[in-house]
Scaffold this motif. Structure first.
Motif, PDB file in Angstrom:
ATOM      1  N   GLY A 144      83.253   8.180  25.220  1.00  0.00           N
ATOM      2  CA  GLY A 144      83.395   9.692  25.257  1.00  0.00           C
ATOM      3  C   GLY A 144      82.528  10.351  26.011  1.00  0.00           C
ATOM      4  N   ILE A 145      81.919  11.767  25.978  1.00  0.00           N
ATOM      5  CA  ILE A 145      80.960  11.867  26.801  1.00  0.00           C
ATOM      6  C   ILE A 145      79.345  11.489  26.385  1.00  0.00           C
ATOM      7  CG2 ILE A 145      80.645  14.045  25.343  1.00  0.00           C
ATOM      8  CD1 ILE A 145      80.441  13.460  29.072  1.00  0.00           C
ATOM      9  N   ALA A 146      78.917  10.926  27.837  1.00  0.00           N
ATOM     10  CA  ALA A 146      77.305  10.861  28.076  1.00  0.00           C
ATOM     11  C   ALA A 146      77.076  12.017  28.716  1.00  0.00           C
ATOM     12  CB  ALA A 146      77.417   9.147  28.508  1.00  0.00           C
ATOM     13  N   ALA A 147      75.871  13.242  28.043  1.00  0.00           N
ATOM     14  CA  ALA A 147      75.630  14.342  29.028  1.00  0.00           C
ATOM     15  C   ALA A 147      74.234  13.896  28.276  1.00  0.00           C
ATOM     16  CB  ALA A 147      76.000  15.456  28.513  1.00  0.00           C
ATOM     17  N   GLY A 148      73.181  14.967  29.649  1.00  0.00           N
ATOM     18  CA  GLY A 148      71.972  15.057  30.186  1.00  0.00           C
ATOM     19  C   GLY A 148      71.204  13.188  29.697  1.00  0.00           C
ATOM     20  N   ALA A 149      70.146  13.591  28.568  1.00  0.00           N
ATOM     21  CA  ALA A 149      69.993  12.359  28.583  1.00  0.00           C
ATOM     22  C   ALA A 149      70.510  11.399  27.651  1.00  0.00           C
ATOM     23  CB  ALA A 149      68.305  12.845  26.804  1.00  0.00           C
ATOM     24  N   PHE A 188      80.413  10.920  32.707  1.00  0.00           N
ATOM     25  CA  PHE A 188      78.564  11.002  32.225  1.00  0.00           C
ATOM     26  C   PHE A 188      78.443  12.476  33.210  1.00  0.00           C
ATOM     27  CE2 PHE A 188      80.275   7.199  32.416  1.00  0.00           C
ATOM     28  CZ  PHE A 188      78.900   6.208  31.616  1.00  0.00           C
ATOM     29  N   ALA A 189      77.666  13.203  32.348  1.00  0.00           N
ATOM     30  CA  ALA A 189      76.869  14.736  33.422  1.00  0.00           C
ATOM     31  C   ALA A 189      75.390  14.175  33.215  1.00  0.00           C
ATOM     32  CB  ALA A 189      77.393  15.596  32.282  1.00  0.00           C
ATOM     33  N   GLN A 190      74.668  14.513  34.455  1.00  0.00           N
ATOM     34  CA  GLN A 190      73.329  15.193  34.238  1.00  0.00           C
ATOM     35  C   GLN A 190      73.418  16.729  33.673  1.00  0.00           C
ATOM     36  OE1 GLN A 190      71.087  12.503  34.665  1.00  0.00           O
ATOM     37  NE2 GLN A 190      71.820  11.327  34.318  1.00  0.00           N
ATOM     38  N   SER A 191      73.126  16.818  32.925  1.00  0.00           N
ATOM     39  CA  SER A 191      73.903  18.183  32.979  1.00  0.00           C
ATOM     40  C   SER A 191      72.706  19.018  32.280  1.00  0.00           C
ATOM     41  CB  SER A 191      74.811  18.699  31.566  1.00  0.00           C
ATOM     42  OG  SER A 191      73.549  18.156  29.822  1.00  0.00           O
ATOM     43  N   PHE A 192      71.204  18.526  32.543  1.00  0.00           N
ATOM     44  CA  PHE A 192      69.516  19.316  32.412  1.00  0.00           C
ATOM     45  C   PHE A 192      70.080  20.880  32.902  1.00  0.00           C
ATOM     46  CE2 PHE A 192      69.626  14.577  32.134  1.00  0.00           C
ATOM     47  CZ  PHE A 192      69.026  14.734  30.751  1.00  0.00           C
ATOM     48  N   VAL A 193      70.823  20.474  34.289  1.00  0.00           N
ATOM     49  CA  VAL A 193      70.302  22.276  35.299  1.00  0.00           C
ATOM     50  C   VAL A 193      71.005  23.105  34.910  1.00  0.00           C
ATOM     51  CG1 VAL A 193      71.989  21.257  36.605  1.00  0.00           C
ATOM     52  CG2 VAL A 193      70.484  22.711  38.175  1.00  0.00           C
ATOM     53  N   LYS A 194      72.008  22.955  33.810  1.00  0.00           N
ATOM     54  CA  LYS A 194      72.788  24.000  33.716  1.00  0.00           C
ATOM     55  C   LYS A 194      71.843  24.798  32.272  1.00  0.00           C
ATOM     56  CE  LYS A 194      76.998  22.271  35.112  1.00  0.00           C
ATOM     57  NZ  LYS A 194      77.423  23.159  36.190  1.00  0.00           N
ATOM     58  N   ILE A 195      70.618  24.507  32.479  1.00  0.00           N
ATOM     59  CA  ILE A 195      69.971  25.329  31.267  1.00  0.00           C
ATOM     60  C   ILE A 195      68.544  25.351  31.989  1.00  0.00           C
ATOM     61  CG2 ILE A 195      71.322  25.032  29.155  1.00  0.00           C
ATOM     62  CD1 ILE A 195      69.458  22.773  28.340  1.00  0.00           C
ATOM     63  N   GLY A 196      68.730  25.133  33.719  1.00  0.00           N
ATOM     64  CA  GLY A 196      67.430  25.136  33.841  1.00  0.00           C
ATOM     65  C   GLY A 196      66.247  24.446  34.628  1.00  0.00           C
ATOM     66  N   LEU A 197      66.932  23.397  33.805  1.00  0.00           N
ATOM     67  CA  LEU A 197      65.420  21.735  33.361  1.00  0.00           C
ATOM     68  C   LEU A 197      66.490  20.433  34.148  1.00  0.00           C
ATOM     69  CD1 LEU A 197      66.076  21.542  29.716  1.00  0.00           C
ATOM     70  CD2 LEU A 197      64.185  22.059  31.320  1.00  0.00           C
ATOM     71  N   VAL A 198      65.394  19.671  34.303  1.00  0.00           N
ATOM     72  CA  VAL A 198      65.527  19.277  35.453  1.00  0.00           C
ATOM     73  C   VAL A 198      65.848  17.305  34.343  1.00  0.00           C
ATOM     74  CG1 VAL A 198      62.902  18.116  35.114  1.00  0.00           C
ATOM     75  CG2 VAL A 198      64.073  17.226  36.703  1.00  0.00           C
ATOM     76  N   PRO A 199      66.415  16.753  35.166  1.00  0.00           N
ATOM     77  CA  PRO A 199      66.785  15.331  34.465  1.00  0.00           C
ATOM     78  C   PRO A 199      65.739  14.263  33.861  1.00  0.00           C
ATOM     79  CG  PRO A 199      68.139  15.405  36.157  1.00  0.00           C
ATOM     80  CD  PRO A 199      67.527  16.138  36.746  1.00  0.00           C
ATOM     81  N   THR A 205      74.144  19.731  40.584  1.00  0.00           N
ATOM     82  CA  THR A 205      75.402  20.542  40.649  1.00  0.00           C
ATOM     83  C   THR A 205      75.624  20.538  39.555  1.00  0.00           C
ATOM     84  OG1 THR A 205      76.625  18.577  40.312  1.00  0.00           O
ATOM     85  CG2 THR A 205      76.366  19.948  42.468  1.00  0.00           C
ATOM     86  N   GLY A 206      75.323  19.203  38.297  1.00  0.00           N
ATOM     87  CA  GLY A 206      75.045  19.224  37.169  1.00  0.00           C
ATOM     88  C   GLY A 206      76.804  18.590  36.523  1.00  0.00           C
ATOM     89  N   ASP A 207      77.311  18.418  37.936  1.00  0.00           N
ATOM     90  CA  ASP A 207      78.913  18.147  37.533  1.00  0.00           C
ATOM     91  C   ASP A 207      79.191  16.356  36.826  1.00  0.00           C
ATOM     92  OD1 ASP A 207      79.614  20.292  39.035  1.00  0.00           O
ATOM     93  OD2 ASP A 207      79.919  19.256  40.853  1.00  0.00           O
ATOM     94  N   LYS A 208      80.261  16.741  36.114  1.00  0.00           N
ATOM     95  CA  LYS A 208      80.766  15.335  35.374  1.00  0.00           C
ATOM     96  C   LYS A 208      81.898  14.479  36.158  1.00  0.00           C
ATOM     97  CE  LYS A 208      83.899  16.904  31.949  1.00  0.00           C
ATOM     98  NZ  LYS A 208      84.615  17.198  30.434  1.00  0.00           N
TER      99      LYS A 208
END
Length: 263
Positions: free
Chosen positions: A109-114, A133-144, A167-170
């Motif tokens: 399934g999803i592996a997002a952010g940390a 996989f998603a580096q979703s940090f930018v979606k809430i104003g943060l850095v990976p 982009t925070g894209d998956k």
């Protein structure tokens, strides 16, 4: 030890420990209590004699990162994210990378952010075909965090790393495999079996040498070439005095399967 948000099982025959993040209703997102349980589960796996470790998630997700419900957003009492990272996430990824045995992430399934970077901190990543996989940090104003700003460009180059982070894209597991972000994609139903089979195979290998390989490979990202040559020399000298080296040579000469013990 009894855990609520973590399951730890050790196969005494294969010497493989399987550690499962077990908050499926929250996509296995982290709380402080879960961090403490995971640290204790890793302690228990090592003390029980594990020679390989599989890290996976229960339910329909591997890990969605930090559980925001475990943080405070009250004005004047906001959770200090730096302290949270310093106390929990950074020690976790450092420990996974330094464990003296192979660590396999089995991503379902999803592996997002940390959660995505937790997987990348492991030595080998297997992923179910429908995982992402998603580096979703930018979606809430943060850095990976959790090593993301180092692990991403190391594996897939700066252009793709910046694209994912900004982009925070998956991305799908298959895209992650094509880019070299992960080791291998397997069919969803085959993920547990594939991870267990690989872990059992690695548990029979000279795990002391595997620990040295982990150390050397990761040191290469900051060492000069001369420093790396010296590190290889030192590790080879150390391993050259090990039981497993002597056993491996004897097995080769005698044309038999070696019986490594990790010493």
């Amino acid at each position: 030890m009894q855990f609520e948000a973590i399951r730890m099982e050790l196969d005494a025959t294969s010497h493989v420990a399987t550690v499962t993040l077990n908050r499926p209703e929250k996509l296995n997102s982290f709380t402080r209590a879960m961090h403490k349980e995971l640290a204790a589960a890793l302690d228990e796996a090592i003390s029980a004699g594990a020679r390989a470790l599989v890290l996976t998630g229960a339910g329909r997700g591997f890990c969605a990162g930090q559980d925001l419900a475990d943080l405070s957003f009250e004005p004047g009492a906001m959770t200090d994210l730096g302290s949270l990272i310093d106390e929990y996430f950074n020690p976790l990824v450092r420990r996974l990378q330094a464990l003296p045995l192979p660590v396999i992430a089995a991503v379902n399934g999803i592996a997002a952010g940390a959660g995505a970077n937790l997987a990348l901190a492991c030595d080998i990543v297997l992923a179910a075909r429908t995982s992402s996989f998603a580096q979703s940090f930018v979606k809430i104003g943060l850095v990976p965090d959790s090593g993301g700003t180092a692990l991403l460009p190391q594996r897939i180059g700066m252009a793709r790393a910046l694209g994912l982070a900004i982009t925070g894209d998956k991305i799908s597991a298959e895209q992650a495999e094509r880019w070299g972000l992960i080791w291998q994609v397997v069919d969803d139903a085959e993920l547990p079996t594939s991870a267990a089979r690989l872990a059992a195979q690695l548990a029979q290998q000279p795990t002391r040498a595997i620990a040295a390989i982990k150390r050397a490979m990761r040191a290469s990202t900051t060492n000069s070439f001369d420093q790396q040559l010296d590190l290889e020399r030192d590790l080879q000298r150390e391993l050259g005095n090990s039981y497993d080296y002597a056993e491996g040579v004897q097995a080769f000469i005698q044309k038999r399967t070696p019986r490594f013990e990790g010493r």
